[in-house]
Design an enzyme around this catalytic site. Structure first.
Site, PDB file in Angstrom:
ATOM      1  N   GLU A  30     -19.314 -12.493  29.640  1.00 10.63           N
ATOM      2  CA  GLU A  30     -20.466 -13.418  29.523  1.00 10.63           C
ATOM      3  C   GLU A  30     -20.892 -13.944  30.891  1.00 10.63           C
ATOM      4  O   GLU A  30     -21.314 -15.092  31.030  1.00 10.63           O
ATOM      5  CB  GLU A  30     -20.157 -14.587  28.582  1.00 10.63           C
ATOM      6  CG  GLU A  30     -19.991 -14.209  27.136  1.00 10.63           C
ATOM      7  CD  GLU A  30     -21.133 -13.381  26.590  1.00 10.63           C
ATOM      8  OE1 GLU A  30     -22.273 -13.555  27.048  1.00 10.63           O
ATOM      9  OE2 GLU A  30     -20.871 -12.538  25.716  1.00 10.63           O
TER      10      GLU A  30
HETATM   11  C1  FAD Z   1     -13.076  -6.943  27.468  1.00  9.12           C
HETATM   12  C2  FAD Z   1     -14.504  -6.947  27.901  1.00  9.12           C
HETATM   13  C3  FAD Z   1     -15.496  -7.124  26.957  1.00  9.12           C
HETATM   14  C4  FAD Z   1     -16.834  -7.102  27.335  1.00  9.12           C
HETATM   15  N1  FAD Z   1     -17.810  -7.200  26.375  1.00  9.12           N
HETATM   16  C5  FAD Z   1     -19.104  -6.988  26.727  1.00  9.12           C
HETATM   17  C6  FAD Z   1     -20.122  -6.888  25.727  1.00  9.12           C
HETATM   18  O1  FAD Z   1     -19.867  -7.040  24.523  1.00  9.12           O
HETATM   19  N2  FAD Z   1     -21.388  -6.613  26.130  1.00  9.12           N
HETATM   20  C7  FAD Z   1     -21.719  -6.436  27.435  1.00  9.12           C
HETATM   21  O2  FAD Z   1     -22.878  -6.186  27.725  1.00  9.12           O
HETATM   22  N3  FAD Z   1     -20.778  -6.527  28.408  1.00  9.12           N
HETATM   23  C8  FAD Z   1     -19.488  -6.791  28.083  1.00  9.12           C
HETATM   24  N4  FAD Z   1     -18.520  -6.856  29.057  1.00  9.12           N
HETATM   25  C9  FAD Z   1     -18.903  -6.687  30.446  1.00  9.12           C
HETATM   26  C10 FAD Z   1     -18.771  -7.948  31.272  1.00  9.12           C
HETATM   27  O3  FAD Z   1     -19.738  -8.883  30.904  1.00  9.12           O
HETATM   28  C11 FAD Z   1     -18.844  -7.503  32.736  1.00  9.12           C
HETATM   29  O4  FAD Z   1     -17.618  -6.870  33.022  1.00  9.12           O
HETATM   30  C12 FAD Z   1     -19.112  -8.639  33.669  1.00  9.12           C
HETATM   31  O5  FAD Z   1     -20.411  -9.122  33.456  1.00  9.12           O
HETATM   32  C13 FAD Z   1     -18.958  -8.221  35.127  1.00  9.12           C
HETATM   33  O6  FAD Z   1     -19.583  -7.000  35.417  1.00  9.12           O
HETATM   34  P1  FAD Z   1     -18.755  -5.849  36.169  1.00  9.12           P
HETATM   35  O7  FAD Z   1     -17.500  -5.646  35.433  1.00  9.12           O
HETATM   36  O8  FAD Z   1     -19.633  -4.696  36.386  1.00  9.12           O
HETATM   37  O9  FAD Z   1     -18.357  -6.499  37.573  1.00  9.12           O
HETATM   38  P2  FAD Z   1     -19.268  -6.541  38.898  1.00  9.12           P
HETATM   39  O10 FAD Z   1     -20.638  -6.978  38.554  1.00  9.12           O
HETATM   40  O11 FAD Z   1     -19.094  -5.280  39.633  1.00  9.12           O
HETATM   41  O12 FAD Z   1     -18.571  -7.722  39.699  1.00  9.12           O
HETATM   42  C14 FAD Z   1     -17.366  -7.537  40.440  1.00  9.12           C
HETATM   43  C15 FAD Z   1     -17.074  -8.831  41.204  1.00  9.12           C
HETATM   44  O13 FAD Z   1     -18.143  -9.111  42.121  1.00  9.12           O
HETATM   45  C16 FAD Z   1     -18.696 -10.395  41.877  1.00  9.12           C
HETATM   46  N5  FAD Z   1     -20.153 -10.328  42.051  1.00  9.12           N
HETATM   47  C17 FAD Z   1     -20.989  -9.354  41.624  1.00  9.12           C
HETATM   48  N6  FAD Z   1     -22.253  -9.650  41.953  1.00  9.12           N
HETATM   49  C18 FAD Z   1     -22.229 -10.839  42.585  1.00  9.12           C
HETATM   50  C19 FAD Z   1     -23.223 -11.692  43.147  1.00  9.12           C
HETATM   51  N7  FAD Z   1     -24.519 -11.372  43.096  1.00  9.12           N
HETATM   52  N8  FAD Z   1     -22.817 -12.850  43.717  1.00  9.12           N
HETATM   53  C20 FAD Z   1     -21.511 -13.193  43.759  1.00  9.12           C
HETATM   54  N9  FAD Z   1     -20.531 -12.425  43.232  1.00  9.12           N
HETATM   55  C21 FAD Z   1     -20.880 -11.273  42.657  1.00  9.12           C
HETATM   56  C22 FAD Z   1     -18.319 -10.731  40.440  1.00  9.12           C
HETATM   57  O14 FAD Z   1     -18.236 -12.132  40.225  1.00  9.12           O
HETATM   58  C23 FAD Z   1     -16.964 -10.050  40.294  1.00  9.12           C
HETATM   59  O15 FAD Z   1     -15.955 -10.900  40.765  1.00  9.12           O
HETATM   60  C24 FAD Z   1     -17.177  -6.923  28.703  1.00  9.12           C
HETATM   61  C25 FAD Z   1     -16.167  -6.764  29.647  1.00  9.12           C
HETATM   62  C26 FAD Z   1     -14.854  -6.753  29.264  1.00  9.12           C
HETATM   63  C27 FAD Z   1     -13.795  -6.527  30.307  1.00  9.12           C
END
Ligand code: FAD
Length: 485
Positions: free
Chosen positions: A480
């Site tokens: 989220e």
């Molecule tokens: C168990 C699980 C269930 C999930 N369920 C859903 C779901 O139902 N629907 C759905 O759509 N998604 C879902 N997700 C996805 C989840 O919302 C994302 O994993 C999350 O939003 C982060 O995206 P990412 O993993 O690509 O990390 P990234 O976006 O690659 O981020 C990696 C790191 O970089 C930081 N970062 C990235 N961009 C910035 C910025 N602009 N400024 C500062 N810091 C930054 C982040 O805070 C993080 O620490 C789920 C994930 C998991 C693990």
């Protein structure tokens, strides 16, 4: 209180609970495991749920009866029924769900963990899923503050289970506000009755925090109908065997629309489309291509979903083109409060477990009596540092509960208000929502970890179940929207 049944470790036998496969260690008379209590013989007093504190928050702190129009007796009846449901159907499946998890098969189908189907059937039959929804769609129009109180009990008993029901509820809420009348009748009603599953689909391999980078496409067919093509990752509850249909709420870009979040539209993409009789029988080319192996919430399936791999996936536009992110925020904001509550509820459960353990675990002597080895040994709750840990966890959990229930009540008040007052309450709830998410998840995770510390080495092992709470709580800081963002 009924007597606690004899425990396996009292007899020096291997633990009965399937999670525990080794011979129990230590002096058994000093340790009592929740996990080893036979679920059917679990009593209210054994439950780690903090019922008295939930009531305190509702009645003393928030004066919920005055604001909701429900008297204390009525609210109590819901709380008692909720307690019965979670004690009978959720607490007993939590450890097993963690151990077994979900299984994906070659054909893309997913089998959920043992006991989940039975729990969801009961959830549906009891009508828990319809609590906050409009009456004309089959809901009960009950206040969100009561829904939140029940949520704490559900999450605190089995966090992974709540991921199925919480998302379905949030999708139904969004549809009942934003969808056309026909869409409401077709899709929202089935989510409100909990017959079908709802999902929120934003994340793609190249579009995590940066949702605007999404490349899932929508190609117009006619009217609200679009052909959908793309792949979403990390989709919670994307496919499973507990329901006949899954209603995916998908962000996609209509061909020719601008890049970035402002170019995204939002679609209902069912796993099964309706036939001429209105039955969900037509395969919609929605395929679960994989599931994740995770640190926690093993009972909650996290899927990779392919839409339209064979060109046969239809979606139905909700609202206007390019309003996707605005509409998706209806779901996200509701889920942000839920996710904060995952931290809080798990912390409250961890506190209940740690408190019980601290009263029963005998170790060391009271510093009040000096350090002589001849001094009587005491329960660890006598030690000031253990009390410090317990009080820290309790304070963190109670502060988060107050924050979360207050925010839910604000949303109830916003719903009942008009004009400027409604705008004011809406702005305040909007301000509180990300605080609920980030604070509840961060502090909840810390609190679970502190509660685990109360168990010493046993907390790090599976048999007491507290390490599961730490693992389950961790994800709330990530999904989220990561807490950093
Ligand atoms: C168990 C699980 C269930 C999930 N369920 C859903 C779901 O139902 N629907 C759905 O759509 N998604 C879902 N997700 C996805 C989840 O919302 C994302 O994993 C999350 O939003 C982060 O995206 P990412 O993993 O690509 O990390 P990234 O976006 O690659 O981020 C990696 C790191 O970089 C930081 N970062 C990235 N961009 C910035 C910025 N602009 N400024 C500062 N810091 C930054 C982040 O805070 C993080 O620490 C789920 C994930 C998991 C693990």
């Amino acid at each position: 209180m009924r007597p606690i049944p004899p425990l396996a470790n009292h007899l020096g036998l291997p633990c009965r609970n399937a999670v525990v496969t080794h011979q129990c260690r230590g002096d058994p008379s000093h340790r009592v495991s929740y996990a080893r209590l036979h679920p059917g013989e679990r009593t209210m007093a054994d439950s780690p749920l903090q019922m008295r504190d939930i009531r305190f928050a509702l009645y003393e702190h928030l004066q919920a009866p005055e604001h909701t129009g429900l008297d204390e007796d009525t609210i109590d009846q819901f709380l008692d029924a909720g307690h019965t449901f979670v004690s009978e159907f959720l607490a007993p499946i939590n450890a097993k769900g963690d151990e077994v998890g979900c299984t994906r098969h070659e054909d893309g189908s997913v089998t959920t963990a043992p006991g989940y189907q039975r729990a969801l059937d009961q959830w549906r039959e009891d009508g828990w899923g319809s609590m906050p929804h409009p009456e004309e769609l089959g809901g009960q129009e009950l206040p969100l503050v009561l829904v939140s109180a029940i949520d704490e009990m559900v999450i605190g008993s089995c966090c992974a289970f709540h991921n199925y029901t919480g998302l379905t509820r949030a999708c139904a809420n969004m549809l009942s506000r934003r969808a056309s009348d026909e869409q409401k009748q077709t899709w929202a009603t089935k989510l409100i009755s909990a017959e079908w599953q709802g999902t929120m689909c934003l994340t793609e391999a190249g579009a995590g925090s940066d949702v605007g980078a999404s490349i899932t496409k929508a190609i117009p067919i006619e009217g609200e109908r679009y052909k959908i093509q793309g792949e979403k990752v990390f989709i919670t509850s994307g496919d499973h065997d507990m329901v006949d249909n899954v209603v995916h709420i998908v962000l996609a870009r209509i061909e020719g629309d601008p890049e970035g979040v402002k170019g995204l539209s939002i679609f209902i993409v069912p796993k099964k489309r309706l036939d001429e009789n209105g039955e969900a029988t037509i395969d919609n080319d929605v395929f679960c291509a994989g599931i994740e192996e995770k640190m926690g919430i093993h009972g909650s399936v996290t899927t990779t979903m392919k839409y339209g791999e064979n060109g046969g996936c239809e979606g139905y536009l909700i609202g206007n083109p390019r309003d996707g992110i605005k509409i998706m925020f209806d779901i996200m904001n509701e889920e942000r409060i839920v996710v904060g509550q995952q931290g809080q509820a798990l912390a409250a459960t961890a506190y209940g477990m740690a408190l019980k353990y601290a009263k029963e675990r005998i170790q060391g002597s009271s510093i009040a009596k000096g350090k002589s080895i001849t001094t009587d040994k005491v329960a660890i709750i006598e030690h000031p540092d253990v009390r410090r840990m317990l009080l820290t966890v309790k304070a963190q959990s109670e502060a988060c509960r107050a924050l979360l229930l207050k925010t839910s009540l604000l949303l109830d008040q916003e719903g009942a208000a008009e004009g400027e007052e409604r705008k004011r309450l809406s702005a305040l709830a909007g301000f509180m929502t990300p605080i609920c998410k980030a604070y509840g998840s961060e502090v909840g995770f810390q609190a679970c970890s502190t509660a685990m510390q109360v168990f010493g080495g046993y907390g790090y092992c599976k048999e007491y179940g507290v390490e599961q709470l730490v693992r389950d709580a961790r994800i709330a800081c990530v999904y989220e929207g990561t807490n950093g963002i």
